[in-house]
Design a protein around this motif. Sequence first.
Motif, PDB file in Angstrom:
ATOM      1  N   UNK A  75       0.825  -1.209   0.000  1.00 52.91           N
ATOM      2  CA  UNK A  75       0.000   0.000   0.000  1.00 52.91           C
ATOM      3  C   UNK A  75       0.855   1.252   0.000  1.00 52.91           C
ATOM      4  N   UNK A  76       0.503   2.176  -0.863  1.00 52.03           N
ATOM      5  CA  UNK A  76       1.169   3.475  -0.951  1.00 52.03           C
ATOM      6  C   UNK A  76       0.191   4.536  -0.462  1.00 52.03           C
ATOM      7  N   UNK A  77       0.702   5.711  -0.159  1.00 51.38           N
ATOM      8  CA  UNK A  77      -0.138   6.811   0.303  1.00 51.38           C
ATOM      9  C   UNK A  77      -1.234   7.082  -0.732  1.00 51.38           C
ATOM     10  N   UNK A  78      -2.490   7.150  -0.276  1.00 51.86           N
ATOM     11  CA  UNK A  78      -3.621   7.404  -1.170  1.00 51.86           C
ATOM     12  C   UNK A  78      -4.326   6.142  -1.634  1.00 51.86           C
ATOM     13  N   UNK A  79      -3.745   4.968  -1.402  1.00 51.00           N
ATOM     14  CA  UNK A  79      -4.383   3.704  -1.798  1.00 51.00           C
ATOM     15  C   UNK A  79      -5.503   3.350  -0.826  1.00 51.00           C
ATOM     16  N   UNK A  80      -6.546   2.693  -1.358  1.00 51.62           N
ATOM     17  CA  UNK A  80      -7.633   2.194  -0.517  1.00 51.62           C
ATOM     18  C   UNK A  80      -7.155   0.896   0.128  1.00 51.62           C
ATOM     19  N   UNK A  81      -7.177   0.849   1.463  1.00 52.56           N
ATOM     20  CA  UNK A  81      -6.650  -0.311   2.184  1.00 52.56           C
ATOM     21  C   UNK A  81      -7.731  -1.033   2.979  1.00 52.56           C
ATOM     22  N   UNK A  82      -8.988  -0.593   2.869  1.00 50.65           N
ATOM     23  CA  UNK A  82     -10.065  -1.253   3.601  1.00 50.65           C
ATOM     24  C   UNK A  82     -11.339  -0.435   3.529  1.00 50.65           C
ATOM     25  N   UNK A 100     -11.207   3.159   3.669  1.00 45.31           N
ATOM     26  CA  UNK A 100     -10.035   3.509   4.472  1.00 45.31           C
ATOM     27  C   UNK A 100      -8.891   3.749   3.498  1.00 45.31           C
ATOM     28  N   UNK A 101      -8.281   4.906   3.611  1.00 46.85           N
ATOM     29  CA  UNK A 101      -7.232   5.314   2.686  1.00 46.85           C
ATOM     30  C   UNK A 101      -5.926   5.475   3.463  1.00 46.85           C
ATOM     31  N   UNK A 102      -4.839   4.934   2.902  1.00 43.69           N
ATOM     32  CA  UNK A 102      -3.522   5.049   3.539  1.00 43.69           C
ATOM     33  C   UNK A 102      -3.048   6.497   3.465  1.00 43.69           C
ATOM     34  N   UNK A 103      -2.651   7.041   4.619  1.00 42.92           N
ATOM     35  CA  UNK A 103      -2.116   8.404   4.657  1.00 42.92           C
ATOM     36  C   UNK A 103      -0.640   8.440   4.263  1.00 42.92           C
TER      37      UNK A 103
END
Length: 156
Positions: free
Chosen positions: A67-74, A90-93
């Motif tokens: 997961x990179x910043x801005x990716x949807x992770x959940x 849920x988006x990775x900061x």
Amino acid sequence: TPVTPTSLGFTYTTKATAKGETDSFPVSAAFDESAVHRLPKDMAAELEKDPSKMEVETKLNDDLTSAKAGDIVGTVSCSYEGRALFSGNLVADTDAVSTPAPTATPAPATPEPVPDESIGDLFSHASIGVYIFGGLSVLLTISLIAMIVMYLRRRR
């Protein structure tokens, strides 16, 4: 009465940890315009007074290491007294696994030259031709010097 995350002043942030990693990374809820639910006035007023009464359920994806910043992770789902209100992503900061800084590798050291043992014994390995050539060179040089001296004496 319509209830939205914005009307409730609701923001959601938590930390997630990728499998096999020890460091966690922050994730935040992102809701779109469809995150609206109608509630009876008394329920909406009660929820607006204390949004902490809302139940929040999160589901994280299985593979978080890439997961990179801005990716949807959940996903995140919010409910109140058993009623589903709204859901979002849920988006990775930040990146889940930080990219290591490049490290400079030192240039390999140039090896010192190894002394060649054959150089010290230069004369011991010379063939007979070297001695003959050297001797003739010395004789010719002496003859040339003698001729120059005789020439200079005659001119006087």
